[in-house]
Design an enzyme around this catalytic site. Sequence first.
Site, PDB file in Angstrom:
ATOM      1  N   ASN A  99      -9.541   1.885   9.208  1.00 33.77           N
ATOM      2  CA  ASN A  99      -8.809   1.511  10.440  1.00 33.77           C
ATOM      3  C   ASN A  99      -9.409   2.251  11.626  1.00 33.77           C
ATOM      4  O   ASN A  99     -10.039   1.641  12.489  1.00 33.77           O
ATOM      5  CB  ASN A  99      -7.327   1.834  10.261  1.00 33.77           C
ATOM      6  CG  ASN A  99      -6.457   1.279  11.387  1.00 33.77           C
ATOM      7  OD1 ASN A  99      -5.268   1.068  11.216  1.00 33.77           O
ATOM      8  ND2 ASN A  99      -7.004   1.039  12.570  1.00 33.77           N
ATOM      9  N   THR A 100      -9.266   3.571  11.648  1.00 32.22           N
ATOM     10  CA  THR A 100      -9.672   4.354  12.808  1.00 32.22           C
ATOM     11  C   THR A 100     -11.147   4.182  13.141  1.00 32.22           C
ATOM     12  O   THR A 100     -11.521   4.102  14.325  1.00 32.22           O
ATOM     13  CB  THR A 100      -9.371   5.839  12.563  1.00 32.22           C
ATOM     14  OG1 THR A 100      -8.014   5.976  12.167  1.00 32.22           O
ATOM     15  CG2 THR A 100      -9.617   6.672  13.805  1.00 32.22           C
ATOM     16  N   ALA A 102      -9.506   5.645   3.542  1.00 29.17           N
ATOM     17  CA  ALA A 102      -9.342   6.802   4.440  1.00 29.17           C
ATOM     18  C   ALA A 102     -10.618   7.609   4.564  1.00 29.17           C
ATOM     19  O   ALA A 102     -11.302   7.908   3.583  1.00 29.17           O
ATOM     20  CB  ALA A 102      -8.201   7.727   4.011  1.00 29.17           C
ATOM     21  N   GLY A 104      -8.234   9.063   9.257  1.00 31.87           N
ATOM     22  CA  GLY A 104      -8.608   9.195  10.666  1.00 31.87           C
ATOM     23  C   GLY A 104      -9.623  10.277  10.969  1.00 31.87           C
ATOM     24  O   GLY A 104      -9.980  10.473  12.130  1.00 31.87           O
ATOM     25  N   LYS A 112       0.886  -1.164   0.000  1.00 32.66           N
ATOM     26  CA  LYS A 112       0.000   0.000   0.000  1.00 32.66           C
ATOM     27  C   LYS A 112       0.923   1.212   0.000  1.00 32.66           C
ATOM     28  O   LYS A 112       1.560   1.502   0.999  1.00 32.66           O
ATOM     29  CB  LYS A 112      -0.903   0.004   1.232  1.00 32.66           C
ATOM     30  CG  LYS A 112      -1.671   1.325   1.364  1.00 32.66           C
ATOM     31  CD  LYS A 112      -2.579   1.372   2.570  1.00 32.66           C
ATOM     32  CE  LYS A 112      -2.868   2.822   2.947  1.00 32.66           C
ATOM     33  NZ  LYS A 112      -3.909   2.964   3.957  1.00 32.66           N
TER      34      LYS A 112
END
Lengths: 268, 67
Positions: free
Chosen positions: A214-215, A192, A166, A105
């Site tokens: 992720n976040t 994202a 995030g 990535k």
Amino acid sequence: MTVPQTPPEDALVIAGRAFASRLIIGTSRYSDPETMLAAIEASGAEMVTVSIRRLNLQDRSAESPIGLLRDRYTILPNTAACFTAREAVLTAKLAREALGTNWVKLEVIGDEDTLFPDVPELLKAAEQLLADGFTVLPYCNDDPVTCRKLSDMGCAAVMPLGAPIGSGMGIRNPYNLRIIRDQVSVPLIVDAGVGTASDAALALELGADGILLNTAVAQAENPVRMARAMRLAVEAGRLAYRAGRIPRRLYAAASSPEEGMIERDAID
Amino acid sequence: MELKVNGKKTPFDGATLQELLAHLELAPDAQGVAVAVNGEVVTRGEWRARALCDGDAVEIVRAVQGG
């Protein structure tokens, strides 16, 4: 890592590899390794991202929990916090040596506050890594021109952001994502900015082939519950996309029949 | 000689990268690590042959959590 004999129905195919799950999940920002493992399991993801950092030579006791993942998941190393093509290319090569994968990535960051990509450096790094045999999945901004360049040069996917990393802002520019979907034939992974389940569903409804987050899961109050929600959202969004939605209309179109109505004048 | 290992000045009186790594308890069959010298990856097969010089910068990395 499970290796299906026949590809699952409606599989996400990247560089010839088929994945049943359209959700790729990150491994950072969890409160503890147990939560990380449980959330990844609940998400149904088959591929997880990791980053490459210095070994702590003073304290070797802290075992990286990444070792627990290698047998069960496809590991996708990132080049997070690289600001130049040179740094990103070196990090990718270190990742290949450490993990035995040539998938990467690719992130080349241009700004510390927004973490938006430095596009010229990103394109340079992508070119170098492709020439060295890497399978490149580039994190990029939601710019159709950049995505076309990355796709044309041979990247295995394009990974435009929905919003800053995030930030949890969701899909800020759905129109650009639809244009990218139209113009690029490699898999489109929204990477994202996803904040909650509806953001994930929207990305898939717009025609994205998958999402990377992720976040949104790691920092949710209940990461395992949010991971489950994301799994369902990705499935729902993909089904809705394949189902072919009705168009948006300015005016009403009655959904009940017009004929056979009782005589209005007959009512006292 | 003096090396920079993971950003830290480190004295070293050996000759090869493999010796340096052995001193750090990293054998060539160590899983999940990678090494670069002066910005270039040195694969584990090359550790034994790679001589180190005064002032060399060595980076020893592994996979950790990331998004």
